[in-house]
Design a protein around this motif. Structure first.
Motif, mmCIF file in Angstrom:
data_model
loop_
_atom_site.group_PDB
_atom_site.id
_atom_site.type_symbol
_atom_site.label_atom_id
_atom_site.label_comp_id
_atom_site.label_asym_id
_atom_site.label_seq_id
_atom_site.Cartn_x
_atom_site.Cartn_y
_atom_site.Cartn_z
ATOM 1 N N ALA A 169 44.077 34.602 36.142
ATOM 2 C CA ALA A 169 43.877 35.383 34.913
ATOM 3 C C ALA A 169 42.390 35.616 34.660
ATOM 4 C CB ALA A 169 44.510 34.673 33.723
ATOM 5 N N GLN A 187 41.229 38.229 37.109
ATOM 6 C CA GLN A 187 41.711 39.555 36.735
ATOM 7 C C GLN A 187 40.856 40.165 35.628
ATOM 8 O OE1 GLN A 187 43.625 41.544 38.105
ATOM 9 N NE2 GLN A 187 44.633 42.904 36.644
ATOM 10 N N ARG A 235 53.787 38.407 38.906
ATOM 11 C CA ARG A 235 52.523 38.387 38.169
ATOM 12 C C ARG A 235 51.443 39.163 38.940
ATOM 13 N NH1 ARG A 235 52.461 33.546 37.410
ATOM 14 N NH2 ARG A 235 53.275 33.489 35.283
ATOM 15 N N TYR A 240 49.367 42.491 37.776
ATOM 16 C CA TYR A 240 47.916 42.659 37.869
ATOM 17 C C TYR A 240 47.561 43.974 38.568
ATOM 18 C CZ TYR A 240 47.134 37.752 36.475
ATOM 19 O OH TYR A 240 47.081 36.557 35.800
#
Length: 482
Positions: free
Chosen positions: A197, A200, A278, A282
């Protein structure tokens, strides 16, 4: 003598015609240099995407790129494990030539660095005026070495420099250029800050910061590499309810480091599926950020994986058919270990919904991106630019004579593909390798070794292996026999 001169002149003329043809094709399709976004998953299998037949995991954003762009059915990674595959990608050379050919670890952190003399695609693009950024996993040289991202053409790097560290999704630290960024994690699952995260966020910020100039965005995401770990959010919950499974209790995630209870996963199938979804989300966020900045029409997006599906940390490629029915997984030179999903998307330039049978590999990326960026050609490459294929001129596409791979663990392996034929040598370091020959057109799952029945073909392909492999003093393969 005259015949030799004629052959040399003929080859020179063909080379000139190829360059001229590629330049002409590109000129016909607009003169503005595109932004380049290259997204590479970590240990994602050939069959892990819906576009390649996956039915248990949702990958709607990547599938959308495939349906709106071009899907490749015959594209290969550099080899079947991380560092050498990435070296092949960065240098435009197959593993018989590229500098890094194995996962050679450096203590306390990092891997064998690319040498100062090694040219990368990022260096070419940077020289051509592109702003360059890498966000994710590097693995080709620690900070302060000749192989660090800032020494190999990247203006900005954020993520895991050392691929051993990338086994942990809640790490103690990441790197931003040459600065170590301390995190709250301690290596235990779901404790601290979730690194993907954080990476990203930096990836999206790079797009915002460079929207007014050409950029090369390299996203070597760590997902869905082992360990199996991540937030138990909506991605995880949808699969936790869907799959009835037993907990995984183990510590096998491809690292020498051990942490008690590190890889205890209550629902490993659900966690793996959530990691793939996930990652897909992204990718969707990157596409949306490009659209928000009015960059999508002048950006080529490429998605792929660095090698075949893995088994570490409780991952179960059989359950998901992660290899897409092909034989083998990560570390094998069977198709399931080296064949990779490969998708290219460029609105208005790459036709929608096309499937290509072009036989290509990671070493083709450097000359292809150099052509797209209209920059200098590499000093040396084993690759071929496939710009003609991307832009719909497949009849003008040059083809490989053969593709070659090598692998430096488990006794050493080598493989070559020429047309429909593929030869694999196992236990190369033993001095008496076993030979496996397959006709991939008749036997795509490599179930029937026909080496004994085809001695001439074995000799032909083995001579290509000998031609392709140049021994390395850092990563010796043949000389280990002595």
């Amino acid at each position: 003598m005259k015949a030799l001169i004629f052959i040399a002149l003929k080859k020179a003329v063909l080379a000139i015609l190829l360059v001229t043809t590629t330049s002409s094709i590109f000129a016909q399709n607009g003169s503005k240099r595109p932004n380049i976004v290259f997204i590479m998953a970590d240990d994602l299998g050939y069959g892990d995407l819906g576009a390649y037949g996956q039915v248990k995991i949702e990958t709607k954003h990547i599938d959308s790129l495939a349906s709106s762009g071009m899907k490749f059915d015959n594209f290969y990674a550099g080899t079947s494990v991380c560092a050498p595959s990435r070296s092949s990608l960065m240098t435009g050379q197959h593993t018989g030539h590229t500098y890094v050919r194995g996962n050679k670890e450096i203590e306390p952190e990092g891997q064998e660095p690319l040498a100062d003399s090694v040219q990368t695609i990022a260096m070419l693009l940077q020289k051509a005026g592109y702003t360059t950024g890498a966000f994710g996993k590097w693995g080709l040289g620690m900070v302060g070495t000749t192989g660090a991202p800032d020494q190999k053409g990247f203006d900005e790097f954020y993520g895991y420099n050392c691929q051993r560290q990338s086994h942990r999704y809640y790490p103690t630290h990441l790197w931003h250029n040459t600065k170590r960024i301390e995190l709250d994690g301690n290596g235990l699952m779901a404790q601290g800050e979730y690194a993907p995260a954080l990476i990203q966020e930096r990836t999206l910020a790079f797009i915002d910061a460079n929207k007014d100039k050409p950029f090369f965005l390299y996203v070597p995401t760590v997902l869905p590499h082992a360990e199996l770990a991540g937030p138990e959010d909506e991605y995880y919950k949808q699969y936790a309810q869907k799959f009835d499974e037993k907990p995984y209790r183990g510590n096998d995630y491809g690292s020498k480091a051990t942490v008690p209870g590190y890889n205890s996963v209550e629902k490993p199938h659900a966690m793996y599926a959530s990691m793939v979804s996930r990652m897909d989300a992204y990718v969707g966020q990157i596409v949306e950020r490009l659209r928000r900045n009015n960059l999508l029409d002048n950006t080529i997006i490429i998605f792929t994986s660095d090698n075949g599906a893995h088994k570490e940390g409780g991952a179960d490629p059989n359950f998901f058919n992660s290899s897409g029915g092909l034989r083998g997984t990560k570390r094998d030179l069977y198709e399931g270990g080296i064949k990779t999903p490969f998708i290219a998307y460029w609105p208005g330039k790459i036709a929608k919904g096309k499937t290509s049978n072009y036989l290509g590999a990671f070493w083709d990326i450097m000359p292809t991106l150099a052509d797209l960026a209209k920059t200098d050609h590499p000093r040396y490459t084993d690759g071929i630019s496939f710009v003609p294929t991307l832009l719909g001129y497949s009849k003008k596409q040059k083809q490989h004579d053969y593709l070659y791979w090598e692998f430096h663990e488990d006794g050493g392996r080598q493989a070559v593909r020429k047309g429909d034929w593929k030869l694999i040598l196992q236990k190369v370091m033993s001095g008496s390798p076993t030979m496996e020959l397959y006709n991939l057109k008749k036997d795509p799952k490599e179930q029937h070794n026909i080496a004994i029945d085809n001695p001439k073909k074995v000799m032909e392909l083995r001579s290509l292996i000998e031609k392709a492999h140049v021994e390395s003093s850092i990563f010796p393969l043949i000389t280990k026999l002595q």
